[in-house]
Write a protein that holds these residues in place. Structure first.
Motif, PDB file in Angstrom:
ATOM      1  N   ILE A   1      -5.536  -3.665   5.291  1.00  0.00           N
ATOM      2  CA  ILE A   1      -4.954  -3.158   4.026  1.00  0.00           C
ATOM      3  C   ILE A   1      -5.477  -3.988   2.851  1.00  0.00           C
TER       4      ILE A   1
ATOM      5  N   HIS B   1       0.851  -1.194   0.000  1.00  0.00           N
ATOM      6  CA  HIS B   1       0.000   0.000   0.000  1.00  0.00           C
ATOM      7  C   HIS B   1       0.881   1.237   0.000  1.00  0.00           C
TER       8      HIS B   1
ATOM      9  N   PHE C   1      -3.990   2.852  -4.200  1.00  0.00           N
ATOM     10  CA  PHE C   1      -3.721   1.804  -3.191  1.00  0.00           C
ATOM     11  C   PHE C   1      -3.313   2.411  -1.847  1.00  0.00           C
TER      12      PHE C   1
ATOM     13  N   ARG D   1      -7.398  -1.664   0.177  1.00  0.00           N
ATOM     14  CA  ARG D   1      -6.507  -0.900  -0.705  1.00  0.00           C
ATOM     15  C   ARG D   1      -7.018  -0.812  -2.142  1.00  0.00           C
TER      16      ARG D   1
END
Ligand code: FMN
Length: 365
Positions: free
Chosen positions: A162, A144, A172, A166
């Motif tokens: 995440i 990320h 992201f 993302r």
């Protein structure tokens, strides 16, 4: 042991890749490979050329009825934009000038075509096969964006958060407070014909203790990871875990919980003394702004030696999110190699038995 080769140029017919050493019996889902190639290509900040780069690929050998056979796996990714380019003005911060000097050319494209990051598509495809293999052992990867220009996300997020969030972000970035500011920085750079760098964080979870070794420098996990990550075009730095100023704060305390060995923190980023320690492997990559600009920048014409502005080719404004995807897959290639060095086996079942015996013995998890 995993070995791999890539060949092919940015505007050549196709990219070729060979992955040798993958065990038999791994189910290969073509769509997983397509998805990773798509993620590398798409993020906000990449150029319109990305709509030309295609993900069409063929599996030429090593996979039968969706399962690996243990033989070398050969892949071919087709290029759509096939042409021969000529130009004599090297772009600063690219391989153009040093490559022309080394190989004795004046046409920079004889260097640029191969130096191009198009090659990383093949590393993503081969790496995805390793990711699929490693997923059989609970090993997973995520990346990320944590900085674009001077906009930095200071927050800490866990792996699953995440992974879940993302893809909802065009860059992201799971930090909603900073995502917009980061995108604005990319837009500002783009509108002034400039480019922008930043940082991505890559996390690998599920790697058991014991991958890599302290016994020789070139068997250290950090040696393998460092070389592989820094080979990604545009990546200029890598940090493993966190480095805090005092040893007493930097060290991760060890304790026992329910008969299992644990650590209270993970400043080591999952690697101690060149060996994975069973915690998440956490890496921060520092990525430079892409060198090709859409504004004048000093260079020379290699035919005359006279000053000339570097060519203003259409290119990416920001590559940070794409580099995260490339890095995940490049890491998968390295970790699969060391994983098979440790656990061996010629087919997935054998590797699983060896892995299971070891995990039971060390009481990890
Ligand atoms: C996925 C990806 C896409 C890239 N796109 C561009 C681009 O469009 N324009 C550019 O100048 N550099 C781009 N780069 C970076 C250059 O390839 C890289 O800076 C150059 O080859 C010199 O290598 P070095 O930066 O590692 O020294 C890209 C890199 C990656 C990984």
């Amino acid at each position: 042991m995993i070995r791999y080769y890539t060949a092919g140029e940015s505007h050549g017919d196709s990219l070729i890749g060979i992955l040798e050493g993958m065990v038999a019996g791994v189910k290969i889902d073509r769509n997983r490979i397509l998805e990773e190639l798509r993620l590398r290509r798409l993020p906000f900040g990449r150029s319109k050329r990305m709509s030309i780069e295609k993900e069409e690929f063929e599996i030429i050998s090593g996979v039968r009825d969706e399962f690996t056979t243990g033989a070398p796996i050969a892949l071919r990714i087709l290029n759509e934009d096939v042409k021969e380019l000529k130009g004599f003005v090297p772009r600063p911060s690219h391989a153009d000038l040093a490559g022309c000097m080394k190989y004795g050319f004046k046409n920079i494209h004889l260097i640029a075509e191969r130096a191009s990051a198009r090659e990383t598509s093949m590393r993503v495809a081969l790496g995805t096969i390793c990711k699929i293999f490693l997923s059989n052992f609970g090993i997973d990867f995520v990346s990320h964006t944590v900085r674009i220009g001077d906009v930095q996300s200071e927050k800490i997020y866990d792996f699953d958060f995440i992974k879940e969030r993302r893809l909802a972000s065009p860059i992201f970035c799971v930090d909603k407070e900073n995502e917009g500011l980061m995108m604005k920085k990319i837009e500002e750079a783009e509108s002034s014909g400039d480019t922008i760098g930043g940082e991505t964080e890559v996390i690998v979870k599920g790697v058991p203790p014991g991958i890599g070794s302290h016994v020789h420098y070139d068997r250290r996990l950090d040696f393998k990871i460092g070389g592989a990550i820094l080979s990604i075009p545009g990546v200029k730095g890598i940090e493993i875990g966190k480095i805090l100023s005092l040893g007493s704060v930097n060290n991760d305390p060890i304790f026992i919980k329910n008969g299992k060995i644990k650590r209270r923190s993970n400043n080591a980023g999952g690697i101690e003394g060149g060996i994975s320690n069973g915690e998440e492997i956490i890496l921060r990559l520092k990525i430079k702004p892409p060198p090709t600009l859409r504004r004048n920048f000093p260079s020379i014409d290699l035919r005359s030696g006279k000053p000339s502005s570097a060519p203003q080719l259409r290119g990416d404004t920001c590559i940070v999110p794409s580099v995260g995807i490339v890095a995940e897959n490049v890491l998968a290639l390295e970790i699969a190699n060391l994983f098979l060095e440790k656990f061996g086996g010629d087919n997935l079942e054998e590797t699983k038995i060896n892995w299971m015996n070891y995990i039971k013995k060390i009481k990890w998890g």
